[in-house]
Design a protein around this motif. Sequence first.
Motif, PDB file in Angstrom:
ATOM      1  N   ASP A   1      -5.250  -7.697  -7.124  1.00 44.34           N
ATOM      2  CA  ASP A   1      -4.997  -8.951  -6.414  1.00 44.34           C
ATOM      3  C   ASP A   1      -3.576  -9.459  -6.643  1.00 44.34           C
ATOM      4  O   ASP A   1      -3.300 -10.652  -6.506  1.00 44.34           O
TER       5      ASP A   1
ATOM      6  N   SER B   1       0.309  -7.209   6.442  1.00 45.79           N
ATOM      7  CA  SER B   1      -1.078  -6.757   6.435  1.00 45.79           C
ATOM      8  C   SER B   1      -1.721  -6.966   5.067  1.00 45.79           C
ATOM      9  O   SER B   1      -2.836  -7.493   4.960  1.00 45.79           O
ATOM     10  N   ASN B   2      -1.012  -6.562   4.005  1.00 44.91           N
ATOM     11  CA  ASN B   2      -1.553  -6.738   2.656  1.00 44.91           C
ATOM     12  C   ASN B   2      -1.702  -8.210   2.303  1.00 44.91           C
ATOM     13  O   ASN B   2      -2.664  -8.616   1.643  1.00 44.91           O
TER      14      ASN B   2
ATOM     15  N   SER C   1      -2.271 -10.673   4.381  1.00 40.36           N
ATOM     16  CA  SER C   1      -3.423 -11.198   5.107  1.00 40.36           C
ATOM     17  C   SER C   1      -4.729 -10.779   4.442  1.00 40.36           C
ATOM     18  O   SER C   1      -5.661 -11.584   4.307  1.00 40.36           O
ATOM     19  N   GLN C   2      -4.804  -9.534   4.019  1.00 42.42           N
ATOM     20  CA  GLN C   2      -6.021  -9.050   3.362  1.00 42.42           C
ATOM     21  C   GLN C   2      -6.264  -9.767   2.041  1.00 42.42           C
ATOM     22  O   GLN C   2      -7.401 -10.136   1.720  1.00 42.42           O
TER      23      GLN C   2
ATOM     24  N   SER D   1      -7.591 -13.242   2.478  1.00 39.85           N
ATOM     25  CA  SER D   1      -8.979 -13.309   2.941  1.00 39.85           C
ATOM     26  C   SER D   1      -9.989 -13.144   1.809  1.00 39.85           C
ATOM     27  O   SER D   1     -11.162 -13.480   1.978  1.00 39.85           O
ATOM     28  N   ARG D   2      -9.542 -12.648   0.648  1.00 40.61           N
ATOM     29  CA  ARG D   2     -10.514 -12.400  -0.424  1.00 40.61           C
ATOM     30  C   ARG D   2     -10.308 -13.254  -1.673  1.00 40.61           C
ATOM     31  O   ARG D   2     -11.064 -13.123  -2.643  1.00 40.61           O
TER      32      ARG D   2
END
Length: 345
Positions: A310, A321-322, A324-325, A328-329
Motif C-alpha cells: 500500500d 492507474s496505481n 486509482s487502485q 479504492s482500497r
Amino acid sequence: YENMVQACINAGQLEKAIETVERSRSKRLVDLMASNDLYQPGEIPPEVKDLLQQYEDLQQQIDQERSQNNSSNNRELMGVGSSTKDRAAFQAYNEAIASLEAEKQQIWEQLRRLDPVLAGEIQVSAPDFCAMQKLIDQPTTAILSFYTTSKDTYIFVLRQNQITLHTCTGQGTETLQSWIFQNWLIPYIEDGSAWQSQISVFLSELAQRLQINDLISQHLGNITELIVVPHLALHQIPLAALPIGNGQYLGDKFLIRYTASCQVLEFCNERGEVREQLTYGTVEDATEDLPFASFEGEQIARLYNIPESDRLKGRSQCTKSNYSQLASRVQVLHSSHHAQSRLDE
C-alpha cells in the motif's frame, strides 16, 4: 445571481444574500465530485437508476401537459371554445400539474436520501441560512464565504450565532479576478521561474486588496478556525499564505479548512464516520527529486503499520492507474510529492 446578491446586501438582508451565493454555487461541477464516493466503479445502483428514470418520466409528463395547454391557449386566442369550458380546462390543467409535481418531488426526496449529490444535480437544493450555521460546530469557528460582483468582492463572515459582511470596495471582476488571472495563473502556466520569484509580492498585494488585517480586527475576534469558501480565481490561491504582518501569515493565526461550497461541506458532514478499522496508504516522491518525501513516507508507514503493498514509491510505481487502485482500497491516503494546477482539465 449577482443582482440578487447585491439587492439583498443593499437591503441589509445578509442571510438572504449568503443563501443566494450558495445557490449560485450549488450547480457547479466541483459539487458533484462527491458522487464518486457512491459510484467508484462508475455504475449507478439499480435503485437510484430506477428513481432517476421515474423522475425523468414525470418531468416528461409535465412538459407534455404544458405543451398541450399552450396549444389550447393558442386556440382560445383564435376564438375557439367557451369561457366556461376554458375555466374548467384551466383548473383541470393546474390540478394535473400540481399532482405530477408533488409526485416528482416525492421521487426526488427518495433520490436525495440515497444520493444527495445526484439529487442536487437535477434539482437545486442549496442549504439555507440555518443549515449553514449548523455546519459550524465550535463558537471559535467561522465560515468565510467569498463572492465577487462586477464592482466589489464581499466576504461573508458566518458564525454560530451571527453573520457580518466585509466589503473589499472596488475589487470586482476586472480589478480583482482578472488581475489574479493575469498576475498569478498566466505566469504559473507560462513561466514557472518568474511566477516563483513574484509569489511574495503578489500575495502581499492580494492581502492589501482583500484588506485582510481589517477583516481580522473587525470580524474575527475570538476566532481560531476558518472554513474558507473561495470564489472564481481565488480557488487557485493559497490563502493561508497571505501575510498579516510581523512575519506572520494567515495560516499562522488560524487553523484553515477549504471547501468548494457550504453544500459540499454539508455533504461531508452527512457522510458519517467510518466504523471499520481504517486502512492507510502512501504515495511518495513520484518524480524522484524529493528525498525527504521518502523519509516522510517511511515514518508514516511505521506509525500506521502500512504494508509495502500500500505504498507507491517513485516514478515507476506512482502512475495514475496505481494511484486509482490504491485509493479504492484504503480509507486514508497520504500523498507526498509535487503537484500542479491543470487549468486545461
